[in-house]
Enzyme design. Structure first.
Site, PDB file in Angstrom:
ATOM      1  CG  PHE A 148      -1.827   1.277   1.141  1.00  0.00           C
ATOM      2  CD1 PHE A 148      -2.995   1.261   0.383  1.00  0.00           C
ATOM      3  CD2 PHE A 148      -1.477   2.462   1.770  1.00  0.00           C
ATOM      4  CE1 PHE A 148      -3.791   2.404   0.267  1.00  0.00           C
ATOM      5  CE2 PHE A 148      -2.271   3.601   1.659  1.00  0.00           C
ATOM      6  CZ  PHE A 148      -3.428   3.567   0.913  1.00  0.00           C
ATOM      7  CG  ASP A 234       5.703   4.083   1.839  1.00  0.00           C
ATOM      8  OD1 ASP A 234       5.658   4.801   2.852  1.00  0.00           O
ATOM      9  OD2 ASP A 234       4.721   3.916   1.080  1.00  0.00           O
ATOM     10  CE  LYS A 275      -1.059   7.037   6.734  1.00  0.00           C
ATOM     11  NZ  LYS A 275      -0.726   5.915   5.862  1.00  0.00           N
TER      12      LYS A 275
HETATM   13  C1  LIG Z   1      -0.904   6.021   4.402  1.00  0.00           C
HETATM   14  C2  LIG Z   1       0.184   5.497   3.539  1.00  0.00           C
HETATM   15  C3  LIG Z   1       0.478   6.082   2.290  1.00  0.00           C
HETATM   16  C4  LIG Z   1      -0.353   7.176   1.684  1.00  0.00           C
HETATM   17  O1  LIG Z   1      -0.424   8.335   2.434  1.00  0.00           O
HETATM   18  P1  LIG Z   1      -1.587   9.408   2.158  1.00  0.00           P
HETATM   19  O2  LIG Z   1      -1.223  10.568   3.017  1.00  0.00           O
HETATM   20  O3  LIG Z   1      -2.870   8.758   2.536  1.00  0.00           O
HETATM   21  O4  LIG Z   1      -1.548   9.719   0.697  1.00  0.00           O
HETATM   22  C5  LIG Z   1       1.557   5.577   1.579  1.00  0.00           C
HETATM   23  N1  LIG Z   1       2.305   4.569   2.064  1.00  0.00           N
HETATM   24  C6  LIG Z   1       2.038   3.984   3.247  1.00  0.00           C
HETATM   25  C7  LIG Z   1       2.919   2.880   3.731  1.00  0.00           C
HETATM   26  C8  LIG Z   1       0.968   4.418   4.018  1.00  0.00           C
HETATM   27  O5  LIG Z   1       0.687   3.820   5.179  1.00  0.00           O
END
Ligand SMILES: *Cc1c(COP(=O)(O)O)cnc(C)c1O
Length: 427
Positions: A148, A234, A275
């Site tokens: 994700f 990520d 985040k």
């Molecule tokens: C939440 C998340 C995203 C996307 O972030 P948004 O601010 O919702 O666009 C990308 N990668 C990971 C691992 C995430 O948990």
């Protein structure tokens, strides 16, 4: 036209409004929140809950943290947005702070997580053409099954969540998918022609908190390095103290400091953050890399109106200071161990839960029922009634990720709620 934004409406009124006037792109638990403080949130009727989602780990520092909100208020009254057409007096100091904090030469500031992932993909491709001599339009980036990384057209192109993908094509080409936690598959994939990078979550959060083997991150980075391929982490969900280290690429070392000095630390070529970088107060995201990578981006080639704005920059500095001010890395590690220990014990006495897994305070329990069943959802509704908010992910998995400012006593109370709820549920 009269705005009802300040009117006092019931939870049901508010749910009806969202249902009628908002796109149905989410399926929320039926609770309407009106206030948050630390580990708690309150609904419109005043009922208090423990928040065990923390806005998908954006609120690691706790709801409405006074230091972060203070930074927001002060900067909001001074200067909010200049665009990058001009310099501003906050961005430079923020960039210095952030790059030193995480140990990289440079940062490219963005706003949301998906934008930061997009940015990393674009930098990776450009680096491949300009530094590696990969023929134009041929670069490939390796990603993992179950990933994700956000919701843009390119990112969903390499998702295997059918709901996130179906009927949003045509899809962006240039991605190779391999199984998660499979070093053999990675070795094969990097040997293909024109591979530029490997984008990976050090723990797969949305997929259901899949923790790879202990050596996965370090070995994957090594395979990438040997192949001349960028290792892109990520850490939007796993980073910033959530998993019991500053980042998950810090590994399991017991360092209580910045992890760069630690032997278990794997430095990615690019680090993607979002985040909790702003404590859930303002959308802030970032891509960090060293000069030899970041220098491929020149004026006019990438940007964002809000990226690097003074308001978000001030908020992010405050949010990152709170991590060390309040020793959240150590707390996440300690409470995570307690949580998993208690759940392990509980599982021995209850066959509704199959297993518990996670690192730090990013954990999940797997329910002993098919992913198509409504059991996990029904348990989350029962947890809500008992004063604790969590959300199922991928059918039969419940993620537990409270704010990292929780105390040990509060955590035990939460474990009591979870155990009681599930015990009663099995009856
Ligand atoms: C939440 C998340 C995203 C996307 O972030 P948004 O601010 O919702 O666009 C990308 N990668 C990971 C691992 C995430 O948990």
């Amino acid at each position: 036209m009269e705005a009802i934004i300040n009117e006092k409406l019931s939870s049901q009124d508010l749910i009806n409004l969202e249902d009628k006037h908002g796109a149905h792109n989410y399926h929320p638990l039926p609770v309407v929140l009106a206030k948050g403080e630390g580990v708690y949130v309150w609904d419109v009727e005043g009922k208090k809950y423990y928040d065990f989602l923390s806005s998908y780990s954006a609120v690691n520092q706790g709801h409405c943290h006074p230091k972060i909100v203070g930074a927001l208020k002060e900067q909001a009254e001074t200067l909010t947005l200049t665009s990058r057409a001009f310099y501003n007096n906050v961005l430079g100091p923020y960039e210095k702070y952030l790059t030193e904090y995480f140990g990289f030469d440079k940062v490219l500031p963005m706003n949301t997580g998906a934008e930061a992932v997009e940015t990393a993909l674009k930098i990776c491709r450009k680096w491949a053409y300009e530094k590696q001599g990969i023929p134009e339009n041929e670069a490939k980036i390796i990603v993992c099954d179950g990933n994700f990384h956000g919701r843009t057209t390119t990112i969903i192109s390499f998702s295997n969540d059918e709901g996130a993908r179906k009927n949003f094509g045509p899809y962006t080409p240039g991605f190779i998918k391999i199984p998660y936690n499979d070093l053999g598959a990675l070795k094969k994939a990097v040997a293909e022609e024109n591979v530029a990078g490997f984008l990976v979550e050090p723990i797969q959060g949305e997929a259901g908190v899949f923790v790879p083997d202990d050596n996965f991150v370090a070995e994957a980075a090594k395979i990438c390095k040997d192949a001349g391929v960028l290792f892109i982490a990520d850490e939007i969900q796993t980073g910033i103290a959530r998993t019991g280290g500053l980042l998950r690429v810090c590994g399991d070392c017991s360092c209580e400091n910045k992890c760069e000095q630690q032997s278990t630390y794997t430095k990615p070529d690019m680090l993607v953050l979002g985040k909790a970088i702003s404590g859930g107060v303002f959308p802030v995201s970032a891509v960090l890399a060293d000069n030899h990578i970041m220098e491929v981006i020149k004026p006019g080639q990438h940007g964002s109106t809000f990226g690097g704005n003074p308001l978000g920059s001030k908020v992010a500095v405050a949010a990152l200071e709170v991590i060390y001010d309040e020793k959240l890395i150590q707390n996440a590690r300690k409470l995570g161990n307690i949580f998993r220990e208690r759940m392990e014990k509980f599982i021995q006495t209850n066959d509704l839960i199959k297993l518990v897994r996670g690192k730090g305070l990013l954990n999940a329990i797997v329910i002993n029922d098919s992913p198509e069943s409504s059991t996990a959802w029904d348990i989350c509704v029962a947890l809500k009634d008992n004063g604790l908010l969590a959300k199922p992910t991928h059918g039969n998995i419940i993620r537990f990720a409270p704010p990292l400012v929780m105390t040990e006593e509060q955590l035990h109370e939460c474990c009591d709620i979870i155990e009681k709820t599930i015990k009663n549920f099995s009856k």
